[in-house]
Scaffold this motif. Sequence first.
Motif, PDB file in Angstrom:
ATOM      1  N   PHE A 116       2.317  -2.884  26.019  1.00  0.00           N
ATOM      2  CA  PHE A 116       1.172  -2.158  26.586  1.00  0.00           C
ATOM      3  C   PHE A 116       1.277  -2.065  28.112  1.00  0.00           C
ATOM      4  O   PHE A 116       0.847  -1.083  28.715  1.00  0.00           O
ATOM      5  CB  PHE A 116      -0.142  -2.815  26.151  1.00  0.00           C
ATOM      6  CG  PHE A 116      -0.447  -2.612  24.692  1.00  0.00           C
ATOM      7  CD1 PHE A 116      -0.408  -3.682  23.808  1.00  0.00           C
ATOM      8  CD2 PHE A 116      -0.746  -1.355  24.195  1.00  0.00           C
ATOM      9  CE1 PHE A 116      -0.665  -3.493  22.452  1.00  0.00           C
ATOM     10  CE2 PHE A 116      -1.009  -1.155  22.850  1.00  0.00           C
ATOM     11  CZ  PHE A 116      -0.961  -2.227  21.978  1.00  0.00           C
ATOM     12  N   GLY A 117       1.909  -3.082  28.745  1.00  0.00           N
ATOM     13  CA  GLY A 117       2.106  -3.024  30.198  1.00  0.00           C
ATOM     14  C   GLY A 117       3.031  -1.868  30.576  1.00  0.00           C
ATOM     15  O   GLY A 117       2.749  -1.104  31.505  1.00  0.00           O
ATOM     16  N   ILE A 118       4.133  -1.717  29.814  1.00  0.00           N
ATOM     17  CA  ILE A 118       5.075  -0.621  30.100  1.00  0.00           C
ATOM     18  C   ILE A 118       4.434   0.735  29.799  1.00  0.00           C
ATOM     19  O   ILE A 118       4.624   1.709  30.546  1.00  0.00           O
ATOM     20  CB  ILE A 118       6.390  -0.836  29.316  1.00  0.00           C
ATOM     21  CG1 ILE A 118       7.148  -2.039  29.893  1.00  0.00           C
ATOM     22  CG2 ILE A 118       7.265   0.427  29.338  1.00  0.00           C
ATOM     23  CD1 ILE A 118       8.294  -2.535  29.041  1.00  0.00           C
ATOM     24  N   LEU A 119       3.610   0.810  28.733  1.00  0.00           N
ATOM     25  CA  LEU A 119       2.887   2.069  28.450  1.00  0.00           C
ATOM     26  C   LEU A 119       1.952   2.413  29.610  1.00  0.00           C
ATOM     27  O   LEU A 119       1.825   3.584  29.979  1.00  0.00           O
ATOM     28  CB  LEU A 119       2.101   1.948  27.140  1.00  0.00           C
ATOM     29  CG  LEU A 119       2.919   1.996  25.844  1.00  0.00           C
ATOM     30  CD1 LEU A 119       2.009   1.730  24.638  1.00  0.00           C
ATOM     31  CD2 LEU A 119       3.637   3.332  25.696  1.00  0.00           C
ATOM     32  N   LEU A 120       1.350   1.388  30.226  1.00  0.00           N
ATOM     33  CA  LEU A 120       0.497   1.642  31.397  1.00  0.00           C
ATOM     34  C   LEU A 120       1.342   2.168  32.566  1.00  0.00           C
ATOM     35  O   LEU A 120       0.943   3.101  33.256  1.00  0.00           O
ATOM     36  CB  LEU A 120      -0.230   0.363  31.802  1.00  0.00           C
ATOM     37  CG  LEU A 120      -1.391  -0.065  30.913  1.00  0.00           C
ATOM     38  CD1 LEU A 120      -1.817  -1.490  31.225  1.00  0.00           C
ATOM     39  CD2 LEU A 120      -2.573   0.880  31.065  1.00  0.00           C
ATOM     40  N   VAL A 121       2.526   1.573  32.755  1.00  0.00           N
ATOM     41  CA  VAL A 121       3.416   2.032  33.840  1.00  0.00           C
ATOM     42  C   VAL A 121       3.803   3.498  33.613  1.00  0.00           C
ATOM     43  O   VAL A 121       3.906   4.284  34.554  1.00  0.00           O
ATOM     44  CB  VAL A 121       4.691   1.152  33.902  1.00  0.00           C
ATOM     45  CG1 VAL A 121       5.722   1.744  34.837  1.00  0.00           C
ATOM     46  CG2 VAL A 121       4.346  -0.265  34.324  1.00  0.00           C
TER      47      VAL A 121
END
Length: 149
Positions: A73-78
């Motif tokens: 989810f962190g990479i999707l936010l990025v």
Amino acid sequence: MVISALTPFYPWIKAFHVISVIAWMSGMFYLPRLYVYHCEVRPGSAESERFKVMERRLLRAIINPAMISTWTFGILLVLTPGVIDWSAGWWHVKLAAVILMSVLHGEFSRWRRDFLNDRNRRSARFYRIANEIPTVLMIVIVIMVIVRP
Ligand code: HEM
């Protein structure tokens, strides 16, 4: 690289990021505490075998999946347009602290294997100190991402 199709889901992605973070951190705070108590029982004893089960379940059922979903989810936010400014200092400090947290996760997993094979040689004091590191990293990460100094 950004994916504009992610924009409408931004609040949901961030909500699941924070939910995953809470699960990951709860395990990272608890596992070294188990190692402190595990040091105080005799290898091969019934208590030691019970600690092995607790440590395996905590790592496999909570900490590992929570770390994977925090990163996902962190990479999707990025990848969501307009969320990250790569020139921002706070983001670099957060990313460095998150990578350190992931390395520490790997060390916790290695230490579990030492207990599993009755090969642990580290002291309860060592694990008490190790127990503080995820807390310090978490404080740095949350201040960076919310205060953005
Ligand atoms: C594992 C890799 C991680 C990546 C790639 C990542 C990335 C991000 C990104 C891009 C945002 C969105 C910022 C925004 O909405 O403007 C965010 C939000 C957030 N992250 Fe992470 N993060 C990671 C791990 C963590 C960890 C370990 C913590 C806490 C210990 C954390 C805590 C937060 C919080 C609290 C927010 C919400 C901030 C807000 O609502 O303003 N993140 N993260």
